[in-house]
Design an enzyme around this catalytic site. Structure first.
Site, PDB file in Angstrom:
ATOM      1  N   GLY A   1       3.680   3.296   1.276  1.00  0.00           N
ATOM      2  CA  GLY A   1       2.566   2.805   2.049  1.00  0.00           C
ATOM      3  C   GLY A   1       1.720   1.849   1.385  1.00  0.00           C
ATOM      4  O   GLY A   1       1.447   0.817   1.923  1.00  0.00           O
ATOM      5  N   SER A   2       1.744   1.594   0.066  1.00  0.00           N
ATOM      6  CA  SER A   2       1.321   0.664  -0.716  1.00  0.00           C
ATOM      7  C   SER A   2       1.860  -0.604  -0.727  1.00  0.00           C
ATOM      8  O   SER A   2       1.390  -1.749  -0.544  1.00  0.00           O
ATOM      9  CB  SER A   2       1.087   0.971  -2.184  1.00  0.00           C
ATOM     10  OG  SER A   2       0.118   2.389  -2.408  1.00  0.00           O
TER      11      SER A   2
ATOM     12  N   ASP B   1      -3.336   6.722   7.505  1.00  0.00           N
ATOM     13  CA  ASP B   1      -3.784   7.920   7.720  1.00  0.00           C
ATOM     14  C   ASP B   1      -4.090   8.421   9.111  1.00  0.00           C
ATOM     15  O   ASP B   1      -4.578   9.441   9.647  1.00  0.00           O
ATOM     16  CB  ASP B   1      -5.439   7.886   7.242  1.00  0.00           C
ATOM     17  CG  ASP B   1      -5.680   8.605   5.807  1.00  0.00           C
ATOM     18  OD1 ASP B   1      -4.667   8.929   5.239  1.00  0.00           O
ATOM     19  OD2 ASP B   1      -6.765   8.862   5.358  1.00  0.00           O
TER      20      ASP B   1
ATOM     21  N   SER C   1       2.352   5.110   5.753  1.00  0.00           N
ATOM     22  CA  SER C   1       2.986   5.610   4.590  1.00  0.00           C
ATOM     23  C   SER C   1       3.654   6.984   4.869  1.00  0.00           C
ATOM     24  O   SER C   1       2.932   7.830   5.734  1.00  0.00           O
ATOM     25  CB  SER C   1       1.653   5.967   3.527  1.00  0.00           C
ATOM     26  OG  SER C   1       1.866   6.706   2.450  1.00  0.00           O
TER      27      SER C   1
ATOM     28  N   HIS D   1       0.688  12.720   4.339  1.00  0.00           N
ATOM     29  CA  HIS D   1       0.594  12.352   5.533  1.00  0.00           C
ATOM     30  C   HIS D   1       1.294  12.774   6.676  1.00  0.00           C
ATOM     31  O   HIS D   1       1.934  14.058   6.448  1.00  0.00           O
ATOM     32  CB  HIS D   1       0.881  10.857   5.263  1.00  0.00           C
ATOM     33  CG  HIS D   1      -0.009   9.791   4.630  1.00  0.00           C
ATOM     34  ND1 HIS D   1       0.286   8.999   3.585  1.00  0.00           N
ATOM     35  CD2 HIS D   1      -1.217  10.012   4.556  1.00  0.00           C
ATOM     36  CE1 HIS D   1      -0.700   8.409   3.026  1.00  0.00           C
ATOM     37  NE2 HIS D   1      -1.805   8.926   3.646  1.00  0.00           N
TER      38      HIS D   1
ATOM     39  N   ASN E   1      11.661  -6.608  -4.024  1.00  0.00           N
ATOM     40  CA  ASN E   1      12.390  -5.790  -3.501  1.00  0.00           C
ATOM     41  C   ASN E   1      11.716  -4.635  -3.331  1.00  0.00           C
ATOM     42  O   ASN E   1      11.775  -3.808  -4.362  1.00  0.00           O
ATOM     43  CB  ASN E   1      13.826  -5.480  -4.466  1.00  0.00           C
ATOM     44  CG  ASN E   1      14.687  -4.656  -4.196  1.00  0.00           C
ATOM     45  OD1 ASN E   1      14.785  -4.196  -2.753  1.00  0.00           O
ATOM     46  ND2 ASN E   1      15.581  -4.303  -4.797  1.00  0.00           N
TER      47      ASN E   1
END
Length: 383
Positions: free
Chosen positions: A87-88, A195, A220, A225, A293
Protein backbone atom coordinates in the site's frame (compact mmCIF):
# COMPACT_ATOMS: atom_id res chain seq x y z
CA UNK A 1 1.87 -33.30 -20.48
CA UNK A 2 -0.82 -35.68 -19.26
CA UNK A 3 1.48 -37.01 -16.51
CA UNK A 4 2.51 -33.52 -15.56
CA UNK A 5 -1.08 -32.35 -15.14
CA UNK A 6 -1.93 -35.49 -13.16
CA UNK A 7 1.02 -34.92 -10.80
CA UNK A 8 0.15 -31.24 -10.42
CA UNK A 9 -3.45 -32.09 -9.53
CA UNK A 10 -2.25 -34.67 -6.99
CA UNK A 11 0.05 -32.10 -5.33
CA UNK A 12 -2.71 -29.49 -5.14
CA UNK A 13 -5.17 -31.99 -3.66
CA UNK A 14 -2.60 -32.86 -0.98
CA UNK A 15 -2.06 -29.15 -0.27
CA UNK A 16 -5.80 -28.68 0.23
CA UNK A 17 -5.88 -31.65 2.61
CA UNK A 18 -2.86 -30.30 4.51
CA UNK A 19 -4.48 -26.87 4.91
CA UNK A 20 -7.75 -28.32 6.10
CA UNK A 21 -5.95 -30.55 8.58
CA UNK A 22 -3.39 -28.16 10.04
CA UNK A 23 -4.51 -24.60 9.27
CA UNK A 24 -8.28 -24.39 9.44
CA UNK A 25 -8.94 -25.85 12.86
CA UNK A 26 -11.35 -23.98 15.15
CA UNK A 27 -10.02 -23.47 18.65
CA UNK A 28 -12.25 -23.02 21.66
CA UNK A 29 -11.76 -19.67 23.39
CA UNK A 30 -10.19 -19.77 26.84
CA UNK A 31 -10.30 -16.75 29.12
CA UNK A 32 -7.02 -14.88 28.78
CA UNK A 33 -6.45 -15.87 25.13
CA UNK A 34 -5.19 -13.04 22.95
CA UNK A 35 -7.82 -11.75 20.53
CA UNK A 36 -6.21 -9.95 17.56
CA UNK A 37 -8.06 -6.91 16.26
CA UNK A 38 -7.48 -8.17 12.71
CA UNK A 39 -5.88 -11.21 11.15
CA UNK A 40 -5.57 -13.32 8.03
CA UNK A 41 -8.77 -15.11 7.06
CA UNK A 42 -8.11 -17.88 4.55
CA UNK A 43 -8.73 -21.50 3.66
CA UNK A 44 -7.33 -24.10 1.31
CA UNK A 45 -8.12 -22.05 -1.81
CA UNK A 46 -5.42 -19.47 -1.00
CA UNK A 47 -2.85 -22.16 -0.22
CA UNK A 48 -3.68 -24.14 -3.35
CA UNK A 49 -3.35 -21.00 -5.50
CA UNK A 50 -0.02 -20.20 -3.86
CA UNK A 51 1.42 -23.65 -4.56
CA UNK A 52 -0.07 -23.66 -8.07
CA UNK A 53 1.82 -20.46 -8.79
CA UNK A 54 4.98 -21.89 -7.25
CA UNK A 55 4.74 -25.02 -9.43
CA UNK A 56 4.45 -22.81 -12.49
CA UNK A 57 7.52 -20.94 -11.18
CA UNK A 58 6.73 -17.68 -12.96
CA UNK A 59 8.26 -15.52 -10.25
CA UNK A 60 7.31 -12.02 -11.37
CA UNK A 61 3.89 -10.69 -12.41
CA UNK A 62 1.98 -13.15 -14.58
CA UNK A 63 -1.42 -14.72 -15.17
CA UNK A 64 -2.59 -14.41 -11.56
CA UNK A 65 -1.62 -10.73 -11.59
CA UNK A 66 -3.67 -10.16 -14.74
CA UNK A 67 -6.62 -12.00 -13.20
CA UNK A 68 -6.45 -10.02 -9.97
CA UNK A 69 -6.22 -6.65 -11.70
CA UNK A 70 -9.24 -7.45 -13.88
CA UNK A 71 -11.28 -8.76 -10.96
CA UNK A 72 -10.56 -5.84 -8.60
CA UNK A 73 -11.26 -3.27 -11.33
CA UNK A 74 -14.56 -5.02 -12.09
CA UNK A 75 -15.52 -5.10 -8.40
CA UNK A 76 -14.78 -1.39 -7.93
CA UNK A 77 -16.34 -0.37 -11.23
CA UNK A 78 -13.18 1.29 -12.59
CA UNK A 79 -11.43 0.84 -15.90
CA UNK A 80 -7.84 0.33 -14.73
CA UNK A 81 -6.10 -1.37 -11.82
CA UNK A 82 -2.37 -1.92 -11.25
CA UNK A 83 -1.08 -4.38 -8.66
CA UNK A 84 1.99 -3.28 -6.65
CA UNK A 85 4.04 -4.70 -3.80
CA UNK A 86 2.51 -2.69 -0.91
CA UNK A 87 0.00 0.00 0.00
CA UNK A 88 2.91 2.34 0.64
CA UNK A 89 4.14 1.76 -2.91
CA UNK A 90 0.60 2.39 -4.14
CA UNK A 91 0.61 5.81 -2.46
CA UNK A 92 4.09 6.52 -3.84
CA UNK A 93 3.00 5.76 -7.41
CA UNK A 94 -0.32 7.61 -7.02
CA UNK A 95 1.51 10.77 -6.04
CA UNK A 96 4.41 10.39 -8.48
CA UNK A 97 2.00 9.89 -11.37
CA UNK A 98 0.87 13.48 -10.79
CA UNK A 99 4.45 14.72 -11.30
CA UNK A 100 4.58 13.45 -14.89
CA UNK A 101 5.36 16.03 -17.61
CA UNK A 102 2.61 14.36 -19.65
CA UNK A 103 0.09 16.24 -17.47
CA UNK A 104 1.15 19.65 -18.78
CA UNK A 105 0.09 22.58 -16.60
CA UNK A 106 -1.45 20.22 -14.04
CA UNK A 107 1.87 18.52 -13.36
CA UNK A 108 2.98 18.78 -9.73
CA UNK A 109 6.41 20.38 -9.57
CA UNK A 110 8.81 20.78 -6.69
CA UNK A 111 7.54 23.52 -4.41
CA UNK A 112 3.89 22.96 -5.34
CA UNK A 113 1.50 22.24 -2.48
CA UNK A 114 -0.62 19.22 -1.61
CA UNK A 115 -3.37 19.47 1.02
CA UNK A 116 -3.52 16.58 3.48
CA UNK A 117 -4.24 15.97 7.17
CA UNK A 118 -1.84 16.29 10.09
CA UNK A 119 -3.09 13.11 11.83
CA UNK A 120 -2.70 10.09 9.56
CA UNK A 121 -0.32 7.39 8.40
CA UNK A 122 3.09 8.64 7.17
CA UNK A 123 3.01 7.07 3.70
CA UNK A 124 0.13 9.32 2.67
CA UNK A 125 2.53 12.25 3.16
CA UNK A 126 6.09 10.99 2.66
CA UNK A 127 5.97 10.80 -1.18
CA UNK A 128 5.07 14.51 -1.21
CA UNK A 129 8.04 15.40 1.00
CA UNK A 130 10.48 13.06 -0.75
CA UNK A 131 9.68 14.60 -4.13
CA UNK A 132 10.12 18.15 -2.87
CA UNK A 133 6.51 19.29 -2.91
CA UNK A 134 5.00 20.89 0.20
CA UNK A 135 2.33 19.16 2.31
CA UNK A 136 -0.19 21.63 3.72
CA UNK A 137 -1.68 20.14 6.87
CA UNK A 138 -5.24 20.65 8.05
CA UNK A 139 -6.88 19.29 11.19
CA UNK A 140 -9.28 16.39 11.64
CA UNK A 141 -12.65 16.28 13.36
CA UNK A 142 -13.28 14.32 16.56
CA UNK A 143 -14.41 11.56 16.82
CA UNK A 144 -14.42 10.89 13.05
CA UNK A 145 -10.65 11.50 12.67
CA UNK A 146 -11.21 12.57 9.06
CA UNK A 147 -10.44 15.92 7.44
CA UNK A 148 -12.21 19.04 8.70
CA UNK A 149 -13.51 20.23 5.33
CA UNK A 150 -14.21 23.73 6.69
CA UNK A 151 -10.43 24.30 6.62
CA UNK A 152 -9.93 23.54 2.93
CA UNK A 153 -10.38 27.07 1.59
CA UNK A 154 -7.88 28.53 4.06
CA UNK A 155 -5.35 25.83 3.15
CA UNK A 156 -5.42 26.55 -0.60
CA UNK A 157 -2.94 28.84 -2.32
CA UNK A 158 -1.90 29.54 -5.89
CA UNK A 159 0.64 26.69 -5.55
CA UNK A 160 -1.95 24.06 -4.56
CA UNK A 161 -2.12 21.22 -7.09
CA UNK A 162 -3.74 18.29 -5.27
CA UNK A 163 -5.53 16.92 -2.24
CA UNK A 164 -4.31 13.54 -0.93
CA UNK A 165 -6.29 12.04 1.96
CA UNK A 166 -7.00 8.70 3.62
CA UNK A 167 -10.38 7.34 4.64
CA UNK A 168 -9.76 6.68 8.32
CA UNK A 169 -10.59 3.27 9.80
CA UNK A 170 -13.11 2.50 7.07
CA UNK A 171 -15.06 5.73 7.53
CA UNK A 172 -14.98 7.83 4.34
CA UNK A 173 -14.12 11.48 4.63
CA UNK A 174 -16.65 14.01 3.30
CA UNK A 175 -16.17 13.11 -0.35
CA UNK A 176 -18.91 15.44 -1.53
CA UNK A 177 -17.26 18.51 -0.03
CA UNK A 178 -13.70 17.50 -0.96
CA UNK A 179 -14.63 16.55 -4.55
CA UNK A 180 -16.52 19.83 -5.03
CA UNK A 181 -13.49 21.73 -3.70
CA UNK A 182 -11.12 19.92 -6.08
CA UNK A 183 -13.44 20.42 -9.06
CA UNK A 184 -13.83 24.12 -8.24
CA UNK A 185 -10.09 24.76 -8.40
CA UNK A 186 -8.96 22.06 -10.85
CA UNK A 187 -7.07 20.03 -8.24
CA UNK A 188 -6.17 16.35 -8.35
CA UNK A 189 -7.83 14.16 -5.71
CA UNK A 190 -6.02 11.04 -4.48
CA UNK A 191 -7.98 8.74 -2.15
CA UNK A 192 -5.81 6.63 0.13
CA UNK A 193 -8.34 3.80 0.41
CA UNK A 194 -6.10 1.42 2.33
CA UNK A 195 -8.42 1.38 5.35
CA UNK A 196 -11.72 1.49 3.50
CA UNK A 197 -11.81 -1.00 0.62
CA UNK A 198 -15.44 -2.01 0.14
CA UNK A 199 -16.86 1.13 1.76
CA UNK A 200 -19.70 2.71 -0.24
CA UNK A 201 -20.56 6.39 -0.55
CA UNK A 202 -23.61 8.00 -2.13
CA UNK A 203 -22.88 11.14 -4.11
CA UNK A 204 -25.51 13.00 -6.16
CA UNK A 205 -27.84 10.01 -5.97
CA UNK A 206 -25.26 7.49 -7.20
CA UNK A 207 -23.41 4.99 -5.01
CA UNK A 208 -19.65 4.66 -5.43
CA UNK A 209 -16.99 2.59 -3.75
CA UNK A 210 -14.52 4.71 -1.82
CA UNK A 211 -11.33 5.14 -3.81
CA UNK A 212 -13.23 5.61 -7.09
CA UNK A 213 -14.58 9.16 -6.67
CA UNK A 214 -11.20 10.89 -6.94
CA UNK A 215 -8.72 10.74 -9.80
CA UNK A 216 -6.68 7.91 -8.23
CA UNK A 217 -7.42 5.42 -5.45
CA UNK A 218 -5.01 3.17 -3.56
CA UNK A 219 -5.38 0.00 -1.51
CA UNK A 220 -3.17 -2.07 0.79
CA UNK A 221 -3.27 -5.84 1.25
CA UNK A 222 -1.22 -6.04 4.44
CA UNK A 223 -2.66 -8.76 6.76
CA UNK A 224 -4.74 -6.52 9.09
CA UNK A 225 -6.57 -4.94 6.17
CA UNK A 226 -9.83 -6.09 4.60
CA UNK A 227 -8.09 -8.73 2.47
CA UNK A 228 -4.49 -9.78 2.22
CA UNK A 229 -1.75 -11.25 0.09
CA UNK A 230 0.90 -10.78 2.81
CA UNK A 231 2.31 -7.65 1.27
CA UNK A 232 0.67 -5.96 -1.69
CA UNK A 233 -1.25 -2.96 -2.88
CA UNK A 234 -3.19 -1.59 -5.82
CA UNK A 235 -3.59 1.70 -7.68
CA UNK A 236 -6.77 2.31 -9.66
CA UNK A 237 -8.22 4.99 -11.88
CA UNK A 238 -10.70 5.67 -14.67
CA UNK A 239 -8.31 8.02 -16.45
CA UNK A 240 -6.42 6.33 -19.34
CA UNK A 241 -3.56 8.86 -19.28
CA UNK A 242 -3.08 8.46 -15.52
CA UNK A 243 -3.17 4.69 -15.96
CA UNK A 244 -0.41 4.88 -18.57
CA UNK A 245 1.70 6.99 -16.21
CA UNK A 246 1.00 4.74 -13.21
CA UNK A 247 2.13 1.69 -15.20
CA UNK A 248 5.24 3.51 -16.32
CA UNK A 249 6.26 4.53 -12.79
CA UNK A 250 5.57 1.00 -11.52
CA UNK A 251 7.64 -0.62 -14.29
CA UNK A 252 10.98 1.23 -14.14
CA UNK A 253 9.64 4.36 -15.89
CA UNK A 254 9.38 2.45 -19.17
CA UNK A 255 7.56 4.21 -22.01
CA UNK A 256 6.50 0.93 -23.64
CA UNK A 257 3.20 -0.58 -22.48
CA UNK A 258 3.95 -4.19 -23.49
CA UNK A 259 3.50 -6.55 -20.50
CA UNK A 260 6.24 -8.97 -19.43
CA UNK A 261 6.85 -11.64 -22.06
CA UNK A 262 5.08 -9.67 -24.81
CA UNK A 263 6.96 -7.78 -27.53
CA UNK A 264 5.90 -5.19 -30.10
CA UNK A 265 2.25 -4.99 -29.05
CA UNK A 266 1.85 -1.64 -30.83
CA UNK A 267 3.65 -2.81 -33.99
CA UNK A 268 6.06 0.15 -33.82
CA UNK A 269 8.85 -1.14 -31.60
CA UNK A 270 11.63 -0.27 -34.04
CA UNK A 271 10.33 2.53 -36.29
CA UNK A 272 10.04 5.62 -34.06
CA UNK A 273 12.24 8.60 -33.23
CA UNK A 274 12.74 9.34 -29.52
CA UNK A 275 14.49 12.62 -28.88
CA UNK A 276 18.09 12.43 -30.03
CA UNK A 277 18.21 8.63 -29.96
CA UNK A 278 18.85 6.94 -33.34
CA UNK A 279 15.79 6.38 -35.52
CA UNK A 280 14.41 2.93 -34.81
CA UNK A 281 15.80 2.72 -31.26
CA UNK A 282 14.08 -0.16 -29.43
CA UNK A 283 10.94 1.33 -27.81
CA UNK A 284 10.93 -1.34 -25.10
CA UNK A 285 14.08 0.27 -23.71
CA UNK A 286 12.93 3.87 -23.81
CA UNK A 287 12.24 5.31 -20.34
CA UNK A 288 10.08 8.42 -20.06
CA UNK A 289 9.94 8.75 -16.24
CA UNK A 290 12.30 8.31 -13.30
CA UNK A 291 10.40 5.22 -12.23
CA UNK A 292 10.70 2.25 -9.91
CA UNK A 293 10.24 -1.51 -9.92
CA UNK A 294 7.24 -1.97 -7.60
CA UNK A 295 5.52 -4.97 -9.15
CA UNK A 296 4.13 -7.73 -6.93
CA UNK A 297 5.00 -11.37 -7.54
CA UNK A 298 2.50 -13.75 -9.10
CA UNK A 299 2.53 -15.79 -5.88
CA UNK A 300 1.18 -12.78 -4.00
CA UNK A 301 -1.42 -12.22 -6.71
CA UNK A 302 -2.44 -15.90 -6.52
CA UNK A 303 -3.37 -15.44 -2.86
CA UNK A 304 -5.14 -12.18 -3.71
CA UNK A 305 -7.30 -13.87 -6.35
CA UNK A 306 -8.65 -16.32 -3.77
CA UNK A 307 -9.10 -13.54 -1.20
CA UNK A 308 -11.01 -11.34 -3.63
CA UNK A 309 -13.63 -14.05 -4.14
CA UNK A 310 -14.27 -14.00 -0.38
CA UNK A 311 -13.99 -10.24 -0.05
CA UNK A 312 -17.71 -9.32 -0.02
CA UNK A 313 -18.21 -11.68 2.95
CA UNK A 314 -15.26 -10.01 4.73
CA UNK A 315 -16.99 -6.64 4.42
CA UNK A 316 -20.25 -7.97 5.80
CA UNK A 317 -18.48 -9.68 8.71
CA UNK A 318 -16.68 -6.46 9.62
CA UNK A 319 -19.98 -4.60 9.62
CA UNK A 320 -21.47 -7.30 11.86
CA UNK A 321 -18.54 -7.15 14.28
CA UNK A 322 -18.70 -3.36 14.46
CA UNK A 323 -22.43 -3.37 15.16
CA UNK A 324 -21.97 -5.96 17.90
CA UNK A 325 -19.14 -4.03 19.57
CA UNK A 326 -21.00 -0.73 19.32
CA UNK A 327 -24.09 -2.23 20.93
CA UNK A 328 -22.01 -3.77 23.71
CA UNK A 329 -20.32 -0.42 24.45
CA UNK A 330 -23.58 1.56 24.48
CA UNK A 331 -23.73 3.87 27.49
CA UNK A 332 -19.95 4.15 27.92
CA UNK A 333 -19.43 7.15 25.64
CA UNK A 334 -18.82 9.57 28.53
CA UNK A 335 -16.12 7.30 29.94
CA UNK A 336 -14.02 6.79 26.81
CA UNK A 337 -10.48 8.18 27.00
CA UNK A 338 -9.24 10.32 24.11
CA UNK A 339 -5.53 10.98 23.44
CA UNK A 340 -4.39 14.18 25.11
CA UNK A 341 -2.30 16.77 23.20
CA UNK A 342 1.43 16.13 23.26
CA UNK A 343 4.42 18.42 22.91
CA UNK A 344 6.53 17.64 19.88
CA UNK A 345 10.22 18.24 19.37
CA UNK A 346 11.37 19.51 16.00
CA UNK A 347 14.80 18.27 14.81
CA UNK A 348 17.61 20.78 15.29
CA UNK A 349 17.78 23.25 12.45
CA UNK A 350 14.12 22.82 11.45
CA UNK A 351 11.85 25.78 12.08
CA UNK A 352 8.42 24.55 13.21
CA UNK A 353 6.79 26.85 10.67
CA UNK A 354 8.86 25.51 7.76
CA UNK A 355 7.56 22.73 5.47
CA UNK A 356 10.09 20.27 6.95
CA UNK A 357 9.18 21.29 10.47
CA UNK A 358 5.47 20.95 9.82
CA UNK A 359 6.04 17.54 8.22
CA UNK A 360 8.07 16.35 11.21
CA UNK A 361 5.39 17.56 13.61
CA UNK A 362 2.74 15.58 11.72
CA UNK A 363 4.84 12.41 11.74
CA UNK A 364 5.46 12.72 15.49
CA UNK A 365 1.74 13.28 16.08
CA UNK A 366 0.96 10.16 14.06
CA UNK A 367 3.45 8.10 16.08
CA UNK A 368 2.18 9.37 19.43
CA UNK A 369 -1.47 8.78 18.52
CA UNK A 370 -0.65 5.23 17.47
CA UNK A 371 1.14 4.49 20.76
CA UNK A 372 -1.70 5.93 22.81
CA UNK A 373 -4.32 4.07 20.77
CA UNK A 374 -2.39 0.83 21.22
CA UNK A 375 -2.45 1.28 25.00
CA UNK A 376 -6.21 1.81 24.82
CA UNK A 377 -6.68 -1.31 22.72
CA UNK A 378 -7.70 0.70 19.65
CA UNK A 379 -6.65 0.29 16.03
CA UNK A 380 -5.18 3.03 13.88
CA UNK A 381 -4.59 2.60 10.14
CA UNK A 382 -1.80 0.43 8.79
CA UNK A 383 -0.59 0.74 5.21
Amino acid sequence: MENRERDRRQILDLVADYCNKYHNQNKDFTEGDRIPYASRVYDSEEMVNLVDSALEFWLTSGRYTDEFERALAEYLGVRYCSLVNSGSSANLIAFMALTSPLLGDRQIRRGDEVITVAAGFPTTVTPVIQYGAVPVFVDVTIPQYNIDVTMLEAARSERTKAVMLAHTLGNPFDLKAVKAFCDRYGLWLVEDNCDALGTQYTLDGKTYFSGTVGDIGTSSFYPPHHMTMGEGGAVYTDNPLLNKIIRSFRDWGRDCSCPSGVDNLCGHRFDRQYGELPLGYDHKYVYSHFGYNLKATDMQAAIGCAQLKKFPSFVERRKHNFARLKAALAGTEDRLILPEPVRTRIPAGSDSSSPAGRAWTAIVWCSMWRKRASRLGCCLPET
